[in-house]
Scaffold this motif. Structure first.
Motif: not given
Length: 296
Positions: A232-250
């Motif tokens: 896919i074509q790269s967007p103007d604003q690249p997607l940012k993935l943030e690593a977090v520690a959370t107990a709410d994740s399924d």
């Protein structure tokens, strides 16, 4: 050996049909409407009818209808009818379950003989279904697996790709692992078990299968994004993935030891990464086709 597949009309059914067709195995597929029943039931004469040429039943509804389609008690009642029908007709049943029957608090990988300690509604429901089947059908296989993904329906990868398209930042859990399993890989395992049962194998009971290589949600998303970026074509604003520690994740699913399946049926685990590239490519090609079809 003709197989009766009971599944919703998407990823597990599609993968099983494709696998059985490749193996030259005959099959018949039915859906949710087949197990639905209204009114009182005569337990001596269950309302479900299985054709005489069916040699084994694969029940994927036990895994697919946990979040929707059937209420908990309706799912239990439907399974009870199916189990009675299979037992009376002397037809073995292979039922899908998953690792949510365990709490995962002690770490490591759970074996089939480990105590079942569900900590969620889904886990408790799966546990009830497993016990119902064990008490109703002597000739059964319960196959516990991990979260299933494919190019069909709503699952780990399709949901991620949708979020990639509509987000500039994603917070993803990086402190708990799971073993995602491709529907095609799960179908391979089910087909291999059926092949050996057809040859006279009588190794009934509970087994575990998930892909190898545990991974957390952040790492899985990184892998999917890296593959998607090639198509896919790269967007103007690249997607940012943030690593977090959370107990709410399924994301978290207790890990399982799959050695019993290997030792009994000789079925090896495959890495989930091997399925990511073709899956992402298929999804993006379909999205592109749909988009072009909508253009005037």
């Amino acid at each position: 050996m003709k197989v009766l597949i009971i599944a919703l009309d998407h990823q597990i059914r599609d993968a099983l049909e494709a696998q059985l067709k490749t193996r030259g195995q005959s099959y018949e597929s039915v859906g949710l409407e087949w197990v639905r029943h209204e009114g009182p039931v005569d337990t001596q004469n269950p309302p479900l009818t299985i054709a005489n040429d069916i040699a084994i039943v694969v029940n994927a509804l036990s895994l697919e209808c946990l979040e929707q389609h059937l209420a908990d008690e309706e799912l239990i009642e439907s399974l009870a009818l199916l189990a009675q029908t299979c037992e009376q007709a002397a037809i073995p049943i292979l039922q899908l379950s998953n690792s949510q029957v365990f709490d995962g608090t002690e770490g490591g990988r759970h074996g089939e003989a480990d105590e079942v300690v569900p900590v969620s509604r889904v886990g408790a429901l799966l546990s009830r279904m497993e016990e119902l089947l064990r008490g109703s059908c002597d000739r059964h296989i319960i196959l516990r697996t991990g979260p299933v993904f494919s190019a069909e329906g709503d699952n780990l990868i399709t949901t991620l790709l949708s979020k990639f398209q509509h987000s500039v930042s994603l917070a993803l859990c990086n402190d708990v692992d799971s073993c995602p399993t491709h529907a095609q890989d799960l179908a391979r395992v089910i087909s291999a078990i059926i092949d050996q049962l057809s040859c006279g194998c009588e190794s009934w009971g509970t087994y575990h299968y998930s892909s190898s290589d545990p991974v957390n949600e952040y790492q899985f998303a990184e892998t999917v994004l890296a593959v998607a970026s090639q198509y896919i074509q790269s967007p103007d604003q690249p997607l940012k993935l943030e690593a977090v520690a959370t107990a709410d994740s399924d994301w978290s699913r207790p890990l399982m030891n799959c050695e019993k399946l290997l030792n009994t049926f000789g079925i090896k685990q495959l890495p989930w990464r091997a399925f990511v590239v073709p899956t992402v490519k298929t999804i993006l090609q379909q999205l592109s086709t749909d988009k072009n079809g909508d253009e005037p």
